[in-house]
Design an enzyme around this catalytic site. Sequence first.
Site, short mmCIF file in Angstrom:
data_model
loop_
_atom_site.label_atom_id
_atom_site.label_comp_id
_atom_site.label_asym_id
_atom_site.label_seq_id
_atom_site.Cartn_x
_atom_site.Cartn_y
_atom_site.Cartn_z
N ARG A 251 25.62 41.54 35.76
CA ARG A 251 27.30 41.31 35.80
C ARG A 251 26.81 39.70 35.28
NH1 ARG A 251 28.45 43.80 41.18
NH2 ARG A 251 28.11 46.26 40.90
N TYR B 149 28.47 58.24 44.50
CA TYR B 149 29.76 57.60 44.97
C TYR B 149 30.77 58.97 44.43
CZ TYR B 149 28.40 52.59 43.84
OH TYR B 149 27.72 51.87 44.41
N ASP C 115 33.05 49.17 35.00
CA ASP C 115 32.05 49.32 35.99
C ASP C 115 31.83 50.60 35.68
OD1 ASP C 115 32.21 48.37 38.73
OD2 ASP C 115 32.35 51.11 39.06
N ARG D 119 32.72 37.00 40.22
CA ARG D 119 33.22 36.28 40.50
C ARG D 119 32.40 35.38 41.02
NH1 ARG D 119 34.08 41.38 45.49
NH2 ARG D 119 31.83 42.09 43.98
N ARG E 101 41.22 37.54 36.29
CA ARG E 101 41.36 38.27 36.98
C ARG E 101 42.51 38.68 38.30
NH1 ARG E 101 39.77 39.81 43.25
NH2 ARG E 101 38.92 41.77 43.38
O1 CP3 Z 1 27.03 43.49 33.79
C1 CP3 Z 1 27.68 42.88 33.33
O2 CP3 Z 1 29.05 41.85 33.78
C2 CP3 Z 1 29.04 44.11 33.23
C3 CP3 Z 1 30.34 44.61 34.47
C4 CP3 Z 1 29.47 45.90 35.26
C5 CP3 Z 1 30.35 46.25 36.63
N1 CP3 Z 1 30.06 46.55 37.42
C6 CP3 Z 1 31.22 44.62 36.83
C7 CP3 Z 1 31.77 44.57 38.17
C8 CP3 Z 1 28.01 46.71 35.73
C9 CP3 Z 1 26.99 46.88 34.71
C10 CP3 Z 1 28.57 47.39 36.55
C11 CP3 Z 1 27.64 48.20 37.51
C12 CP3 Z 1 27.81 48.42 38.32
N2 CP3 Z 1 28.94 48.92 38.99
C13 CP3 Z 1 27.28 49.24 39.04
C14 CP3 Z 1 25.35 49.52 38.48
C15 CP3 Z 1 24.93 48.26 38.54
C16 CP3 Z 1 24.78 47.85 40.42
O3 CP3 Z 1 24.79 47.08 40.13
O4 CP3 Z 1 23.84 48.59 40.88
C17 CP3 Z 1 27.52 50.20 40.71
C18 CP3 Z 1 26.47 50.02 41.33
C19 CP3 Z 1 28.81 49.87 40.31
C20 CP3 Z 1 30.13 49.85 41.06
C21 CP3 Z 1 31.06 48.95 42.09
N3 CP3 Z 1 31.39 48.49 40.79
C22 CP3 Z 1 30.72 48.16 43.40
C23 CP3 Z 1 29.81 48.92 44.37
C24 CP3 Z 1 31.61 47.52 43.45
C25 CP3 Z 1 31.84 46.71 44.78
C26 CP3 Z 1 30.82 44.94 43.86
C27 CP3 Z 1 31.29 44.19 45.20
O5 CP3 Z 1 30.32 43.54 44.98
O6 CP3 Z 1 32.81 44.27 45.80
C28 CP3 Z 1 31.55 47.05 41.81
C29 CP3 Z 1 32.82 46.06 41.01
C30 CP3 Z 1 32.63 45.47 40.37
N4 CP3 Z 1 31.90 45.97 39.64
C31 CP3 Z 1 32.61 43.89 40.28
C32 CP3 Z 1 31.96 43.59 39.11
C33 CP3 Z 1 32.53 42.00 38.28
C34 CP3 Z 1 33.56 42.82 41.08
C35 CP3 Z 1 35.08 42.98 41.47
C36 CP3 Z 1 35.65 42.32 41.97
O7 CP3 Z 1 35.86 41.29 40.75
O8 CP3 Z 1 36.24 42.01 42.42
#
Ligand code: CP3
Length: 359
Positions: free
Chosen positions: A27, A154, A77, A31, A40
């Site tokens: 990640r 999910y 994602d 943010r 964003r």
């Molecule tokens: O690593 C990177 O920078 C690449 C981008 C990436 C994102 N999500 C961007 C993201 C990757 C590799 C993921 C994987 C992902 N997404 C996982 C597996 C990794 C882990 O964290 O266990 C999972 C479970 C998800 C599903 C997901 N997407 C969730 C649970 C959330 C909400 C998290 C939160 O903090 O609110 C997301 C959203 C998400 N995916 C964000 C980002 C940068 C935040 C979104 C935003 O800008 O609001």
Amino acid sequence: MTRPSNDSFLRALLKEPTAYTPVWLMRQAGRYLPEYCETRKRAGSFLQLCKNPALACEVTLQPLARYDLDAAILFSDILTIPDAMGLGLYFTDGEGPRFERPLREEWAIRDLTAPDPWDHLRYVMDAVAEIRRALHNSVPLIGFAGSPYTLACYMVEGASSSDYRCIKGMLYERPDLLHRILSVTADAVTAYLNAQIESGAQAVMIFDSWGGSLSAAAYEEFSLQYMQRIVGNLLRERGGERVPSIVFTKGGGLWLEAIADIGCDAVGLDWTIDIGEARRRVGDRVALQGNIDPAVLFASPEKVAAEARRVLESYGAGQNTGHVFNLGHGISQFTPPENVTALVEEVHAHSVLLRTRSE
Ligand code: CP3
């Protein structure tokens, strides 16, 4: 195709010697970076950001402009696949991802099909190609997908869950239905990762964020088996270069040997296991990626640097290959950006020092 000018990440995954320990952060575009929040906002929402290749490319590059990172990761994602399957993904602020149509009915599970990545997920392939062009072969680009079990969590729960009531109920009551979901999803993930490789991804990672919530027997049957099938069907090479694969089960420390045996090049570790112990357990079978506690980034830069040194030394002084430094899980949105500078600089500097010490 030639390797990127900085190929330390690929070399470490393939267990070739490197001058220092390469580092990237799960990640890394997110943010905690003000410039990410700005882009964003321009995109309108997180999903629109993912679906716009030019903006996805922009945010992918943001952490690389700030920090001396050794790899870029596609901004996207894991939930793009269930979205392309028609489940209706949306995000609500503060609550994370949700699906309009969770997968609960037997008929819907029977109807489930793997989306063609070149059709429904074309925007991801376009982003991969655009990022590769923008990187000018400076560092490698990582493609990724969720594991079938994590995606199924999910898809069946319809949102994040604290107890996995629906999917675990299905696992024990109707394993045939869950196997059907996992099988279709494994085919979807395989096609999706191979399309990313064909579009230019130079390594791929499978995120199994929720496999660690399973019993040992269920992990083997419902998560690991499907990741093994995916890894076995991935393109091993593209343009004459090996495309290494990384498998990351959060909470998978108990099953390291089994994970290392599925044919992947590297195993991702969360922060709960000692990386030196992990290394002794898997031997030379795979490279290791990890595993500093992301929460250390809430402390001062000096504490961050000290903890980075501890992880590097635990992996093993005198070992100049097989370790990709990373966090044990994704970076928190509350991380002070300057602490990441301290982390990346210390990993590079201290790993060079350890190499000279052992000569
Ligand atoms: O690593 C990177 O920078 C690449 C981008 C990436 C994102 N999500 C961007 C993201 C990757 C590799 C993921 C994987 C992902 N997404 C996982 C597996 C990794 C882990 O964290 O266990 C999972 C479970 C998800 C599903 C997901 N997407 C969730 C649970 C959330 C909400 C998290 C939160 O903090 O609110 C997301 C959203 C998400 N995916 C964000 C980002 C940068 C935040 C979104 C935003 O800008 O609001």
